[in-house]
Design a protein around this motif. Structure first.
Motif, PDB file in Angstrom:
ATOM      1  N   GLY A   2       3.325   9.733   8.293  1.00  0.00           N
ATOM      2  CA  GLY A   2       2.422   8.889   9.064  1.00  0.00           C
ATOM      3  C   GLY A   2       0.973   9.094   8.684  1.00  0.00           C
ATOM      4  N   GLN A   3       0.582  10.373   8.493  1.00  0.00           N
ATOM      5  CA  GLN A   3      -0.801  10.658   8.123  1.00  0.00           C
ATOM      6  C   GLN A   3      -1.146  10.098   6.755  1.00  0.00           C
ATOM      7  OE1 GLN A   3      -1.753  14.800   8.514  1.00  0.00           O
ATOM      8  NE2 GLN A   3      -1.228  14.890  10.690  1.00  0.00           N
ATOM      9  N   TRP A   4      -0.246  10.276   5.792  1.00  0.00           N
ATOM     10  CA  TRP A   4      -0.515   9.748   4.463  1.00  0.00           C
ATOM     11  C   TRP A   4      -0.562   8.224   4.454  1.00  0.00           C
ATOM     12  CZ3 TRP A   4      -2.494  12.407   0.726  1.00  0.00           C
ATOM     13  CH2 TRP A   4      -2.276  13.783   0.656  1.00  0.00           C
ATOM     14  N   THR A   5       0.299   7.605   5.231  1.00  0.00           N
ATOM     15  CA  THR A   5       0.281   6.133   5.302  1.00  0.00           C
ATOM     16  C   THR A   5      -1.024   5.635   5.905  1.00  0.00           C
ATOM     17  OG1 THR A   5       2.698   6.115   5.573  1.00  0.00           O
ATOM     18  CG2 THR A   5       1.487   4.122   6.192  1.00  0.00           C
ATOM     19  N   ALA A   6      -1.462   6.302   6.981  1.00  0.00           N
ATOM     20  CA  ALA A   6      -2.724   5.905   7.613  1.00  0.00           C
ATOM     21  C   ALA A   6      -3.900   6.122   6.661  1.00  0.00           C
ATOM     22  CB  ALA A   6      -2.938   6.695   8.911  1.00  0.00           C
ATOM     23  N   ALA A   7      -3.895   7.251   5.917  1.00  0.00           N
ATOM     24  CA  ALA A   7      -4.984   7.527   4.977  1.00  0.00           C
ATOM     25  C   ALA A   7      -5.052   6.477   3.879  1.00  0.00           C
ATOM     26  CB  ALA A   7      -4.807   8.925   4.378  1.00  0.00           C
ATOM     27  N   ALA A  17      -3.915   3.408   4.049  1.00  0.00           N
ATOM     28  CA  ALA A  17      -4.331   2.134   4.639  1.00  0.00           C
ATOM     29  C   ALA A  17      -5.848   2.099   4.862  1.00  0.00           C
ATOM     30  CB  ALA A  17      -3.593   1.904   5.958  1.00  0.00           C
ATOM     31  N   VAL A  18      -6.412   3.217   5.366  1.00  0.00           N
ATOM     32  CA  VAL A  18      -7.857   3.274   5.613  1.00  0.00           C
ATOM     33  C   VAL A  18      -8.633   3.183   4.301  1.00  0.00           C
ATOM     34  CG1 VAL A  18      -9.726   4.764   6.411  1.00  0.00           C
ATOM     35  CG2 VAL A  18      -7.668   4.506   7.795  1.00  0.00           C
ATOM     36  N   LEU A  19      -8.176   3.920   3.270  1.00  0.00           N
ATOM     37  CA  LEU A  19      -8.849   3.865   1.969  1.00  0.00           C
ATOM     38  C   LEU A  19      -8.763   2.471   1.360  1.00  0.00           C
ATOM     39  CD1 LEU A  19      -7.789   7.278   0.380  1.00  0.00           C
ATOM     40  CD2 LEU A  19     -10.037   6.623   1.268  1.00  0.00           C
ATOM     41  N   ALA A  20      -7.642   1.807   1.550  1.00  0.00           N
ATOM     42  CA  ALA A  20      -7.505   0.453   1.025  1.00  0.00           C
ATOM     43  C   ALA A  20      -8.470  -0.509   1.718  1.00  0.00           C
ATOM     44  CB  ALA A  20      -6.059  -0.024   1.193  1.00  0.00           C
ATOM     45  N   LEU A  21      -8.547  -0.402   3.046  1.00  0.00           N
ATOM     46  CA  LEU A  21      -9.484  -1.252   3.777  1.00  0.00           C
ATOM     47  C   LEU A  21     -10.922  -0.946   3.404  1.00  0.00           C
ATOM     48  CD1 LEU A  21      -7.838  -1.233   7.338  1.00  0.00           C
ATOM     49  CD2 LEU A  21      -7.906  -3.134   5.706  1.00  0.00           C
ATOM     50  N   LEU A  22     -11.240   0.354   3.236  1.00  0.00           N
ATOM     51  CA  LEU A  22     -12.596   0.724   2.847  1.00  0.00           C
ATOM     52  C   LEU A  22     -12.935   0.191   1.463  1.00  0.00           C
ATOM     53  CD1 LEU A  22     -15.161   2.321   3.512  1.00  0.00           C
ATOM     54  CD2 LEU A  22     -14.082   4.335   2.507  1.00  0.00           C
ATOM     55  N   GLY A  23     -11.997   0.330   0.531  1.00  0.00           N
ATOM     56  CA  GLY A  23     -12.231  -0.202  -0.805  1.00  0.00           C
ATOM     57  C   GLY A  23     -12.416  -1.712  -0.796  1.00  0.00           C
TER      58      GLY A  23
END
Length: 284
Positions: free
Chosen positions: A30-35, A37-43
């Protein structure tokens, strides 16, 4: 056969290495998936900002260091420094009055803090800017000549900041353990020496973080003086985009400078906090 030999024979054989349970690290999918997803949105957001032609980054670079923008930046920094110095000086007096044994001083200090925290800063600035309608003359001088836009900005922002600074200073003083003051009294230290050597260094640990937040808030809050035609950073950017109609690039110029200055202040806050935190924590 001895009893020791029988005991050794009856003891179970040690487990083989293959039989020892292997410790498996916990899977944190779950943590890796959230990380990710957040990095993708930030990029995606960064790419959208950098590649969006409407931002006109070439225009931003053109006006970032122009004379009018730098003059506005200097006035913003000057206003911030003056307002913080005067605001904390007045706030310290108000805090001392609030902590005094005199009921009149306590009531006046409480009333000041209550009043200036209740009125929005924009309303205060507009009231001071139009004070000539109430008092056309002050000491025989026309109010409009005596109180220019910059003076009004200093007065309005200082009175506003002093109300918050008073509570910050009061909270810092109250955070010092009463036993420290009593110990200093037992040692025969004078009142001034107690405050300067015992109370203030310990109070600063509680005062510095909110004071630094106030400093950054004041820096950004000075942008509100543009409504009374003070040529701060935001007003200087507005003057340019009113002439060129390049609204977004000029707002980005102001945004970049505010971000740079607040980042520098944040670094300064870190070192000031570390200075006053010396001896507060345990070291191994």
């Amino acid at each position: 056969m001895s009893s020791d030999t029988l005991a050794k024979a009856a003891a179970p054989a040690p487990p083989e290495p293959a039989d020892i349970l292997r410790i498996v690290p916990q899977r944190r999918y779950g943590q890796w998936t959230a990380a990710v997803a957040v990095l993708a949105l930030l990029g995606f957001a960064v790419n959208s900002v950098l590649r969006n032609e409407a931002f006109q980054w070439d225009v931003v670079a053109q006006y970032l260091t122009t004379d009018s923008v730098l003059r506005g930046l200097w006035l913003t920094l000057w206003l911030t420094a003056v307002v913080m110095a005067l605001g904390f000086a007045l706030g310290a007096l108000l805090a001392a009055a609030r902590l005094s044994a005199n009921p009149v001083l306590r009531a006046v200090s409480w009333g000041y803090v209550w009043l200036f925290r209740s009125i929005p800063i924009l309303v205060q600035l507009l009231l001071w800017f139009n004070i000539g309608a109430l008092y056309p003359q002050i000491l025989g001088v026309k109010t409009v000549d005596l109180l220019g836009p910059v003076t009004v900005a200093v007065i309005g922002l200082t009175l506003h900041e002093a109300a918050y600074a008073a509570e910050v200073v009061r909270a810092g003083i109250l955070s010092v353990d009463r036993g420290q003051i009593e110990a200093a009294q037992a040692l025969g230290l004078s009142r001034w020496r107690r405050w300067w050597r015992i109370v203030l260094p310990q109070a600063m640990r509680s005062i510095v973080p909110p004071a630094a937040n106030m400093l950054i808030g004041t820096l950004k809050g000075t942008s509100i003086v543009s409504v009374i035609a003070v040529s701060d950073l935001l007003f200087s950017a507005q003057l340019i985009y009113h002439r060129t109609y390049q609204v977004i690039p000029l707002l980005m110029v102001a945004t970049i400078w505010y971000t740079v200055v607040t980042s520098v202040l944040g670094v300064g806050q870190y070192y000031v906090e570390r200075h006053f935190a010396r001896g507060a924590g345990r070291t191994r």
